[in-house]
Design a protein around this motif. Structure first.
Motif, mmCIF file in Angstrom:
data_model
loop_
_atom_site.group_PDB
_atom_site.id
_atom_site.type_symbol
_atom_site.label_atom_id
_atom_site.label_comp_id
_atom_site.label_asym_id
_atom_site.label_seq_id
_atom_site.Cartn_x
_atom_site.Cartn_y
_atom_site.Cartn_z
ATOM 1 N N MET C 104 0.764 -1.236 0.007
ATOM 2 C CA MET C 104 0.380 -0.271 0.213
ATOM 3 C C MET C 104 1.300 1.117 0.166
ATOM 4 S SD MET C 104 -2.902 -1.092 2.458
ATOM 5 C CE MET C 104 -3.436 0.198 3.097
ATOM 6 N N ALA C 105 1.876 1.703 0.587
ATOM 7 C CA ALA C 105 2.978 2.752 0.864
ATOM 8 C C ALA C 105 3.336 2.745 -0.953
ATOM 9 C CB ALA C 105 4.460 2.276 2.203
ATOM 10 N N SER C 106 3.207 1.046 -1.750
ATOM 11 C CA SER C 106 3.739 1.853 -3.044
ATOM 12 C C SER C 106 2.932 2.741 -3.827
ATOM 13 C CB SER C 106 4.904 0.338 -3.249
ATOM 14 O OG SER C 106 3.530 0.050 -3.747
ATOM 15 N N ILE C 107 1.884 2.929 -3.358
ATOM 16 C CA ILE C 107 0.086 3.375 -4.121
ATOM 17 C C ILE C 107 0.156 4.826 -3.109
ATOM 18 C CG2 ILE C 107 -1.552 3.157 -4.691
ATOM 19 C CD1 ILE C 107 -1.818 0.457 -4.493
ATOM 20 N N SER C 108 0.029 4.622 -2.068
ATOM 21 C CA SER C 108 -0.125 5.475 -1.455
ATOM 22 C C SER C 108 0.632 6.339 -1.471
ATOM 23 C CB SER C 108 -1.430 5.457 -0.452
ATOM 24 O OG SER C 108 -1.238 5.213 0.961
ATOM 25 N N GLY C 109 0.560 7.447 -0.436
ATOM 26 C CA GLY C 109 1.750 8.367 0.136
ATOM 27 C C GLY C 109 1.038 9.128 1.521
ATOM 28 N N SER C 110 0.096 7.876 2.049
ATOM 29 C CA SER C 110 -0.463 9.142 3.094
ATOM 30 C C SER C 110 -0.668 7.638 4.386
ATOM 31 C CB SER C 110 -2.236 9.380 3.137
ATOM 32 O OG SER C 110 -2.600 9.241 4.528
ATOM 33 N N ILE C 146 5.265 3.875 6.860
ATOM 34 C CA ILE C 146 6.552 3.213 6.000
ATOM 35 C C ILE C 146 5.885 3.979 5.017
ATOM 36 C CG2 ILE C 146 7.340 1.771 4.723
ATOM 37 C CD1 ILE C 146 6.825 -0.091 6.536
ATOM 38 N N ALA C 147 4.741 3.995 4.881
ATOM 39 C CA ALA C 147 3.654 5.142 3.130
ATOM 40 C C ALA C 147 4.601 6.301 3.405
ATOM 41 C CB ALA C 147 2.466 5.649 3.715
ATOM 42 N N PRO C 148 4.908 6.917 4.190
ATOM 43 C CA PRO C 148 6.134 8.204 3.054
ATOM 44 C C PRO C 148 6.774 8.015 2.616
ATOM 45 C CG PRO C 148 4.508 9.151 5.802
ATOM 46 C CD PRO C 148 4.211 7.334 4.979
ATOM 47 N N VAL C 149 8.059 6.837 3.433
ATOM 48 C CA VAL C 149 9.079 6.869 3.253
ATOM 49 C C VAL C 149 9.149 5.644 1.124
ATOM 50 C CG1 VAL C 149 11.122 5.574 3.655
ATOM 51 C CG2 VAL C 149 10.123 6.754 5.234
ATOM 52 N N ILE C 150 7.922 4.973 1.370
ATOM 53 C CA ILE C 150 8.564 4.293 0.212
ATOM 54 C C ILE C 150 7.369 5.385 -1.816
ATOM 55 C CG2 ILE C 150 7.414 2.856 -1.464
ATOM 56 C CD1 ILE C 150 7.938 0.629 1.122
ATOM 57 N N PRO C 151 8.129 5.543 -1.720
ATOM 58 C CA PRO C 151 7.366 6.420 -3.043
ATOM 59 C C PRO C 151 6.265 5.513 -3.885
ATOM 60 C CG PRO C 151 9.658 5.241 -4.138
ATOM 61 C CD PRO C 151 9.744 5.020 -3.328
ATOM 62 N N PRO C 152 5.061 6.577 -3.850
ATOM 63 C CA PRO C 152 4.825 8.382 -4.257
ATOM 64 C C PRO C 152 4.756 8.489 -2.841
ATOM 65 C CG PRO C 152 2.782 6.675 -4.512
ATOM 66 C CD PRO C 152 4.004 5.765 -4.893
ATOM 67 N N SER C 153 5.176 9.284 -2.275
ATOM 68 C CA SER C 153 5.503 10.833 -0.562
ATOM 69 C C SER C 153 5.111 12.162 -0.809
ATOM 70 C CB SER C 153 6.549 9.752 -0.128
ATOM 71 O OG SER C 153 6.793 10.806 0.768
ATOM 72 N N MET C 154 4.312 12.260 -0.581
ATOM 73 C CA MET C 154 3.900 13.609 -0.479
ATOM 74 C C MET C 154 5.089 14.510 0.650
ATOM 75 S SD MET C 154 0.894 12.831 -1.299
ATOM 76 C CE MET C 154 -0.296 12.177 -0.334
HETATM 77 NA NA NA Z 1 4.418 6.245 -0.400
#
Ligand code: NA
Ligand code: NA
Lengths: 311, 178, 425
Positions: C104-110, C146-154
């Protein structure tokens, strides 16, 4: 009569650009004239905002000075677009004569009406084309090439007219776009191609000299007007001192950069005299198209002055 | 009156939806044009940016009304009712001050923005930078109204709790962590 | 002295409850008053020029893509896919949580949205299987960040714009550290649950696994589109973001049919509100950043830490500690916006790779999302999972420690970040 003043000068380029040498020379001159009272405080790499934003800050009297290329400012003073016209100057001497002469003064008056005092025309250098596809030696070689250009209508039209696929893109994205071959080509002065390491991801370079967009050393008119006459005179004179040094440094550095680019294995081409003439003639449609926005009198007068010089 | 205000915010929300959809469509169309047909509309990149500016500054007012802006409520949450009300009063005073300055700055800067045009569309930048009037005025009015109700003791418990960060849903947390 | 004015005005305003955006504006006003250059145009100009940037347009589109992913049922299918893959292993649901979190981290940035989606589905399942609930909640919260560390990331986009660092390079450099964070969580999880008496899920038959994979395939295609496009240089981050949003919309409405067109305005409105909250903060931060630069506050700080400039590793260590402390009280975006203009000149002077620093800084800020007293992701997991905040904090401790350890490991061995980043560039 001099007061203690700190003059914040913002720059889009980094401190190692020849503008840095120019600022040092200008400061030395100011120290001498003002007894150390006028101090330049330089901010590099757009730390105080982009060139356009900084220029607006000058117009509103928030910030003292900026060294910026003329291209981003056409939204403020459309006449500046004249410097974006392709193949306008044939060499640096022509540019100096026009900029430091009557035409330059006339542009300065226009800028003053927009709240900007241009202390002097510094140098950015002629722009040249690098690419990863093929050697460019004639008009037809531009065909279909994906060229990154600034977000500026005249540059866009110039390259579209050459048959290239002109793509506007932010400067910061250019390197990786070249590397991944998302674009084939870019155009900048040699010094920039060197310092931004574009040559690492390009194979060919052509000395097109297609545009000479000067740097302007702009001062905020609202702030300038509060300075004493001596201060104003010192700033103008020292900006010219800085200009002379900056131009000679950039001239030397251009040669060094070209050597470095050659050493990196790029094939360097020049446009033949006839081909340059041919491209210049074919580019006149761009002149016609933008004449109204820039001001017909401006375009005519610079062409007349150039004709005079070339006699 | 309340209904009129609600209607106005409904209108703003519709505007936000239109702006975000508009931006997405413009950029998406440009991507398709660029990669499928090797051409692009420079106009749409520029307009998308201006939509973005309007979206940001209209949404900022809506967000302020809903206590949506991120804050640190650790200290305030420890205070009793009286303490919270004092903090809320001071907070709205600060917001009123900076919002008025924002409005005033936009006014003083108007001439230099009106006299600058966008590179591609030629739109006067007064339209873009003028959004400062809306946000400055909007936030000032909301803060003033809150100050008035705080001074006259008409502020609700619900609002005080929201101010102290006690009524946040998952959506609001999502807004804070991205 | 300017430094004191900066810190006191900002912290003072935030302490009495002024939202960070307005507190930054107030701090800017105080600085200009102190510097004798009071001018309301500084506020107006920097605020709006901040939003007028094409690169930042990636933010609303990635936010929208994330909202569409949750509303369109993509998140649920990713979790089901993870269960089918690793649900039967001992401690399996914990590994499921981390595996799903990474995808999910590689899809979302939140971080909050991912945590909410994971917590809603997995906490009840983990409770039923006999896992310690606060600990499970802690694991999911630490996986969510982990979401903001793996792209995409705001977070990378905001940092990239504020620090003038390539966003594409930041994106590529975040992948390995993000996976390392996940691995450290799996190790910590296996250690803490080794004595627990839980029943593993029955191993799904191959056929069922294949079906779950097939159902999730459309969702799993999203990271490929986003990262592949950016990596190949075919699209800029902004374009990748809008393609991701279009893709999520297509999959949610046409393939999974969980997203009804009449729900669309609500989803778009939520994304619009989130965007303007983030962007207003970014804009306000540019006011204070301008004054921080004009007042040369980084220069003032550099004088304090002069001896550290020659020792990049020690400097990094000190900065990471500072960010950890700031992160206890401040959330991700404000931390990035307040500290970047102050720290970046020092980082450059010390010769530290700005991309490496960016990744470390964002990782550290993300850890701040799960440190008490202020930790948004803690609140989310406590709210969605119905676990009291205090117990989440207890449950999260081993995972928090694991992630801080990873952070310190990367301070000592920067090459773990730098080498794969160069390789992926
Ligand atoms: Na992300
Ligand atoms: Na925290």
């Amino acid at each position: 009569q001099f007061n203690d003043r700190t003059i914040r000068v913002s720059n889009g380029v980094n401190a190692d650009h020849p503008v840095g040498n120019g600022i040092t020379a200008m400061q030395a001159c100011l120290d001498q004239k003002s007894g150390g009272k006028l101090k330049l405080q330089a901010f590099w790499g757009g730390a105080l905002g982009g060139d356009l934003q900084a220029t607006q800050a000058l117009r509103s009297g928030v910030q003292e000075a900026v060294v910026t290329s003329s291209s981003p400012l056409v939204g403020i003073e459309p006449a500046l677009g004249v410097f974006d016209l392709p193949f306008l100057f044939a060499n640096a001497q022509e540019a100096y004569q026009i900029l430091d002469g009557e035409f330059g003064d006339m542009m300065n008056e226009k800028l003053e009406a927009a709240g900007l005092i241009n202390l002097a025309y510094w140098e950015n250098g002629f722009r040249n084309l690098s690419n990863s596809v093929r050697p460019v030696t004639k008009w037809e070689d531009f065909e279909g090439m994906k060229v990154r250009v600034m977000q500026n209508n005249i540059f866009l039209d110039t390259f579209q007219n050459l048959g290239a696929n002109a793509t506007p893109m932010a400067f910061g994205e250019v390197f990786s776009a070249l590397e991944t071959k998302a674009i084939d080509a870019q155009e900048n002065p040699y010094v920039t191609i060197d310092t931004s390491k574009f040559f690492e991801v390009q194979n060919y370079i052509t000395e097109t000299n297609h545009a000479y967009t000067p740097f302007l050393f702009l001062f905020s008119k609202p702030i300038f007007d509060t300075y004493t006459q001596e201060e104003q005179a010192a700033l103008r004179e020292c900006a010219a001192v800085g200009r002379d040094l900056q131009r000679s440094v950039i001239g030397d550095l251009n040669k060094q950069s070209l050597e470095k680019i050659k050493a990196a294995g790029l094939q360097v081409n020049v446009l033949s005299e006839e081909e340059q003439q041919r491209i210049r003639e074919k580019s006149m449609v761009v002149y016609e198209k933008h004449k109204d926005t820039i001001g017909a009198d401006i375009v005519d007068s610079i062409l007349a002055e150039l004709a005079e010089i070339r006699k | 009156m309340t209904r009129l205000v609600d209607l106005f915010y409904r209108f703003l929300e519709t505007l936000l939806i239109l702006l975000l959809s508009g931006m997405a469509i413009m950029v998406f169309v440009n991507v398709v044009l660029r990669y499928a047909f090797n051409s692009g509309l420079t106009v749409s990149d520029e307009m998308a940016r201006y939509f973005f500016v309007w979206l940001t500054f209209i949404g900022a007012v809506v967000g302020f009304r809903e206590y949506g802006h991120m804050g640190v409520e650790t200290l305030v949450a420890r205070f009793g009712r009286k303490g919270r009300q004092i903090c809320m009063f001071l907070t709205n005073l600060v917001i009123l001050g900076v919002s008025l300055l924002f409005f005033w700055g936009t006014w003083k800067q108007l001439p230099i923005n009106v006299s600058m045009s966008a590179p591609v569309t030629g739109l006067s930048m007064g339209w873009v930078y003028g959004i400062g009037f809306f946000t400055g005025a909007g936030c000032s009015l909301i803060a003033l109204e809150r100050l008035f109700r705080l001074a006259t003791g008409r502020v609700t418990e619900h609002e005080i709790a929201a101010f102290a960060g006690e009524r946040h849903g998952v959506d609001q947390h999502a807004e804070r962590s991205t | 002295m300017t430094l004191v004015v900066f810190v006191v005005s900002l912290l003072g305003a935030m302490a009495i409850g002024v939202p960070v955006a307005f507190a930054l504006m107030f701090c800017g006003v105080t600085l200009m008053w102190y510097m004798g250059m009071f001018n309301s145009q500084i506020i107006a100009q920097n605020m709006i020029a901040g939003a007028d940037t094409f690169t930042l347009l990636a933010i609303p589109f990635f936010v929208l893509a994330g909202e569409l992913m949750n509303a369109g049922g993509l998140s649920r299918r990713i979790i089901e896919f993870a269960i089918a893959c690793v649900g039967h292993i001992r401690g399996g649901l914990g590994i499921v949580a981390i595996m799903a979190a990474i995808i999910m981290a590689s899809i979302s940035g939140s971080a909050a949205a991912d945590t909410a989606a994971l917590a809603a589905i997995l906490i009840p399942m983990m409770a039923k299987a006999g896992y310690n609930v606060p600990r499970s909640a802690g694991l999911i919260a630490s996986g969510g960040i982990i979401a903001p560390v793996i792209p995409p990331s705001m977070a990378f986009i905001i940092f990239g714009v504020a620090a003038n660092v390539s966003i594409t390079q930041l994106f590529m450099a975040g992948i390995v550290p993000g996976i390392l964070m996940g691995l450290s969580l799996i190790i910590a999880w296996q250690i803490v649950v080794r004595k627990d008496d839980v029943e593993a899920l029955p191993k799904a038959p191959a056929r069922e696994r294949l079906r779950a994979t097939g159902r999730a395939a459309w969702a799993l295609g999203m990271p490929v589109i986003i990262l592949g496009g950016i990596k190949a240089g075919v699209v800029t981050p902004t374009e990748a973001a809008v393609i991701a949003a279009a893709y999520a919309l297509f999959v949610g409405t046409v393939i999974y049919r969980e997203l009804k067109l009449r729900d669309l305005p609500r989803v778009i409105l939520q994304a619009a509100k989130t965007t303007s909250i983030i962007m207003f903060l970014v804009c306000a931060a540019l006011v204070s950043a301008w004054l921080i630069t004009a007042a040369n506050i980084p220069g003032e700080i550099t004088r304090f830490i002069e001896p550290l400039i020659d020792r990049p590793m020690l400097l990094m260590f000190v900065i990471m500690l500072l960010v950890l402390v700031v992160g206890t009280a401040l959330d991700l975006t404000p931390t990035i916006l307040i500290l970047t203009p102050v720290l970046m000149p020092i980082i450059k002077q010390a010769g530290i790779d700005p991309v490496y620093f960016g990744v470390m800084f964002i990782m550290n800020c993300c850890i701040g999302l799960i440190t008490p007293p202020v930790g948004v992701v803690l609140n989310v997991v406590s709210g969605v999972g119905r676990v009291p905040l205090g117990r989440v904090v207890t449950g999260i401790t081993p995972f928090l420690l694991a992630q801080v350890l990873v952070l310190m490991l990367l301070v000592v061995f920067p090459d773990i970040v730098i080498i794969p980043a160069q390789w992926l560039r």
